[in-house]
Structure formats: structure tokens, C-alpha cells
Scaffold this active site. Structure first.
Site: not given
Ligand SMILES: *Cc1c(COP(=O)(O)O)cnc(C)c1O
Length: 371
Positions: A135, A220
Site C-alpha cells: 500500500r 496503533r
Molecule cells: C487503520 C490503521 C490501524 C488500526 O487498525 P485496527 O485494525 O483498527 O487496529 C493501524 N495502523 C494503520 C497504518 C492503519 O491504517
């Protein structure tokens, strides 16, 4: 948004104490203490970003991730003091705004990083590394080239982080586990090479990654904060539960006879005497039209099946045998009596994910915050 009980039609209730509880429970089940970056992109997955960020900041979160500069400015202007990282693309013309609002930008590619460099501004950045998602990010397979790029940007910009994103951490089958472990290994191969630079934020875990592969130092955390599952088949830690409830009202109730039909396309045929309630929520509110004739709402603790096609602003449901009348509360997502509808189950019914259901609830649906 101002919430006026006199004009209640379709609204969301966001339970901030459950949100904070989810945050604590998630943190506690990780094997080592970690820093949590709260992912609050897309208006905090449809929950309302400002209220969510404030609750989390009060609970000790110091780092927020958004998808774009408008989201970043919204939370900054509303008083969020923590670090804010934009995970995606920002037009180069907005660089001045990044500086002005003290926002960290992801470097998406070498080309993008060059453009940021050419702006002449020493912007705070984190570099994305691609370990298999394809991506954004620089290709992790060429470790030497990655090292060279990181050293260069560490010199020329304020490089405060390196991260990668896992693409199948939610899947528990063997092949996916091997793939995820390999992504993590590739990422660490690079971060080890540049350890001497002491870049403060090195992170590769999303909700599912932190849950199944240990936290690393930083997670994250997105979907599990909101009490939803990365994958319908995942089990969440005890006590984590959905933060959002979506409610509406009965606008009218009527009786229909065999031979009549309900709604557009006459897609529901009445074959026995029925009572029908009209609910003033439709696909313009983000209630998915593909749930027509398939799903249900909850009224006074009873399942009321959707009859016919969901309209732009309304839907009709079967309330035969259910005690109810005009102005009674209707639960579209959430609990009523012993019944419960989760965004995850609703998503499964139409072949999507809970993420899409909650993000898709329209901005015309007011968010009401419960503390
Ligand atoms: C959306 C996103 C997340 C969070 O993902 P979840 O599955 O909701 O915990 C973490 N890192 C990146 C780069 C994202 O785009």
C-alpha cells in the site's frame, strides 16, 4: 453536535467510559508495558473524534493517528495536545500547516519524501516501510537501500518514527500466521540496522497484531478501542465491548392485510395480517440498504425484522405481536432487554466488516456523548 431530545430521529450514543475501559483492558492483557497510539481516523471510526480523543487523552494517551490533514487539524484545534501522526497522503502544498499545527507526516515513498525535502521545511516525519501490504512505504526487501534512505532522512528531516502495517494479523490460520511473522521479521531486520539513530517510535502492530503477536513497544490501536473485532472470528479479551449504540424512534405504526406489499419495488409481500412500524432511519443515515428484507432492529427487547427495501430516510419493520407505539425507542445497534445487535454481526450478514458499518454512519446522525 447539540443533542435535542425534541428532535430525536436517529442518533448515536457514544459510551466514553466503555471506550476508556477497552483501552485499559487491552493494555493490561499485553505481555509487556506498551505505548498506545490511538487510531482515531475517520472521525474515530464514526464515533466522533474530538470526544474520543479528549477521553483518551485524559486516560493518559499521548499519541493519535489520523488519515489526513483535516482530521489532524480538527483534533488539534479542539485542544488535543498529544502527538498527531497522519498515516496517509497529505498534499505537499499543506506542508506549512503541518509545521503550524505540529503534526507528524508519514513519508509514503521516496518520491514523496523528496517532495517534502524540497519544501525546505524541517517537517516531523515517520517513514512507512512496506513489508507485504503493498500500500505505502519503501520496500523492506532491500535492507541496505532501506538503511541508506533512513539515514538520509534522519539527517535532513525530523525523523521521529519508522513503521509498517500488518495485513493479515487478524487471521488465525497457519499461512496467515507465517506471513505475519515474516512481516514482523522483515521490519525488525531494518530497524536493527539503524538502532544507533535512536528513532523514538518504532511500531508495527495494529489491534489484532498486538493481541496475537505481543505488543512490541507500541501498538496503533484502532478497532478494539471501539469494542469491535478485527475479524468476526476473533475472541476479544473479557470486558471489552462496543462503545457505540445507534438508536431511532417509531414514527408510526399500522396494520397491513394479506395481499398488500411494503415499500419500493413491492419487495415484501404480506401473507398474513401484520403490524408494521416505520422507523425514520434509512440509507442516507448510513443504514446499509443491503440489509433490506434480511436484518432486524430491536424494539422494547424484541427482534423486529426489516420488511421490504430500506428507503433513503426510513425503513419499515414487522412489529406483529410486539408491544410498541409511536415514539418508542428503536435500537439499530446495541442492546435492548436480552437482545443485542453488534456492528460486527450486522457486517457479517452483508459480507463486510464492522469497521465499514460504524464509519459509514452519516454525519447527519448526531453523536451524543455519555460519560
Ligand atoms: C487503520 C490503521 C490501524 C488500526 O487498525 P485496527 O485494525 O483498527 O487496529 C493501524 N495502523 C494503520 C497504518 C492503519 O491504517
Amino acid at each position: 453536535m447539540h443533542f435535542d431530545t425534541q428532535t430525536r430521529r436517529s442518533w448515536i450514543e457514544v459510551n466514553l467510559s466503555q471506550l476508556v475501559k477497552n483501552y485499559y483492558i487491552y493494555r493490561k492483557q499485553l505481555s509487556q508495558p506498551v505505548k498506545i497510539m490511538a487510531v482515531v481516523k475517520a472521525d474515530a471510526y464514526g464515533h466522533g473524534d474530538v470526544a474520543v480523543c479528549k477521553a483518551l487523552e485524559t486516560a493518559g494517551v499521548e499519541f493519535f493517528c489520523v488519515s489526513n490533514i483535516d482530521e489532524a487539524k480538527t483534533i488539534r484545534n479542539d485542544g488535543i495536545k498529544g502527538e498527531i501522526l497522519i498515516l496517509g497522503y497529505t498534499p505537499i502544498e499543506c506542508c506549512v500547516d503541518l509545521i503550524k499545527h505540529n503534526i507528524t507526516q508519514t513519508l509514503l515513498s521516496e518520491e514523496y519524501a523528496e517532495a517534502i525535502l524540497n519544501s525546505g521545511l524541517k517537517i516531523k516525519c515517520q517513514l512507512a516501510i512496506d513489508t507485504g501490504m503493498n500500500r505505502i512505504g519503501i520496500d523492506a526487501d532491500d535492507v541496505d537501500s532501506c538503511e541508506k534512505i533512513i539515514r538520509e532522512y534522519a539527517k535532513k528531516l525530523q525523523l521521529t518514527g519508522l513503521f509498517t502495517h500488518l495485513c493479515v494479523a487478524d487471521a488465525e490460520d497457519f499461512t496467515s500466521v507465517i506471513f505475519t511473522k515474516d512481516q514482523i521479521r522483515k521490519f525488525h531486520a531494518i530497524t536493527e540496522k539503524v538502532q544507533d539513530l535512536q528513532i523514538p517510535n518504532i511500531h508495527c502492530m495494529n489491534s489484532a497484531g498486538g493481541l496475537f503477536y505481543g505488543g512490541g513497544d507500541i501498538v496503533r490501536l484502532g478497532i478494539i478501542l471501539y469494542g469491535l473485532k478485527p475479524n468476526i472470528s476473533n475472541a476479544l479479551p473479557e470486558g471489552i465491548s462496543p462503545v457505540l449504540t445507534w438508536k431511532s424512534t417509531i414514527a408510526m405504526v399500522k396494520d397491513v392485510k394479506p395481499g398488500e406489499t411494503i415499500g419500493y419495488g413491492r419487495a415484501f409481500k404480506v401473507i398474513k395480517p401484520m403490524r408494521i412500524a416505520t422507523i425514520p432511519t434509512g440509507y442516507a443515515d448510513g443504514y446499509r440498504r443491503d440489509l433490506s428484507n434480511k436484518w432486524y432492529v430491536i424494539i422494547n427487547g424484541n427482534k423486529a425484522p426489516i420488511t421490504g427495501r430500506i428507503c433513503m430516510d426510513m425503513m419499515m419493520v414487522d412489529v406483529t405481536g410486539i408491544q410498541c407505539r409511536t415514539n418508542d425507542e428503536v435500537v439499530l445497534i446495541g442492546k435492548s432487554g436480552n437482545e443485542i445487535i453488534t456492528a460486527d454481526e450486522m457486517a457479517k450478514e452483508i459480507g463486510t466488516i464492522g469497521y465499514e458499518i460504524v464509519c459509514g454512519i452519516s454525519k447527519r446522525v448526531p453523536r451524543r456523548v455519555l460519560y
